[in-house]
Design a protein around this motif. Structure first.
Motif: not given
Length: 198
Positions: A39-52
């Protein structure tokens, strides 16, 4: 390791976004599909992540679904496929299309992604054969089953419990075959767990 981030979308770019989590901005590399979904900047977001973590860098990759994250992990397990190439593949192909390409040995479909030549596409198809799940059930992890359906939710639940995409697909398919199409989510997950344990 960072497994998930929830916060306000502060910026988006062509391949990255910045997620503001309690005043800390995390630069997250994402596929084009994930960037479209958040979505747009300013919205609430949840992302699954992986760190390398490399000798000279730490890179955070973000995903809008458990399916995309599982496929990213499978792709980066192939020699010659780094995080950026895996994201290029996930930008070019949906999880369902990737499963179909691998299951049918369609290296040309995989080679549509930027940075993937014919040799690398062939290696991806060969090495991932049988590892991405059953293409007849939700594209292995997502796609054919309607989003929010019990099958898709059960696949996501098993993935979150650490099951590989192929294991989760087989278990949920077996549970669906036993319980029927109208099975509730709880029953489907319970039966799938029993099937996976056998």
């Amino acid at each position: 390791m960072i497994a998930r981030l929830t916060g306000k979308l502060a910026e988006t770019g062509t391949e990255t976004c910045v997620l503001d989590v309690s005043g800390v901005g995390y630069l997250v590399h994402c596929s084009a599909r994930t960037l479209e979904k958040i979505g747009d900047v300013g919205g609430h977001v949840m992302l699954l992540t992986e760190m390398q973590v490399r000798e000279d860098s730490m890179t955070l990759f973000g995903f809008s679904s458990a399916a995309e994250k599982a496929h990213f992990t499978a792709l980066t397990g192939v020699q010659g496929v780094g995080g950026r190439v895996a994201l290029a593949i996930l930008s070019a192909l949906t999880p369902d299309e990737l499963v179909q390409a691998v299951s049918s040995g369609d290296k040309a479909m995989v080679a549509r992604a930027n940075g993937v030549g014919p040799k690398l596409a062939l290696r991806i198809v060969n090495e991932l054969a049988g590892k991405l799940g059953d293409p007849s059930l939700a594209g292995g992890m997502a796609g054919a089953a309607p989003r929010g359906s019990h099958a898709a939710d059960a696949l996501s639940a098993l993935a979150n419990l650490g099951f590989k995409p192929a294991e989760a697909s087989r278990a949920v398919k077996a549970a669906q075959d036993e319980l029927g199409a109208d099975a509730g989510l709880d029953a489907l997950v319970r039966t799938a767990l029993k099937k996976a344990a056998k």
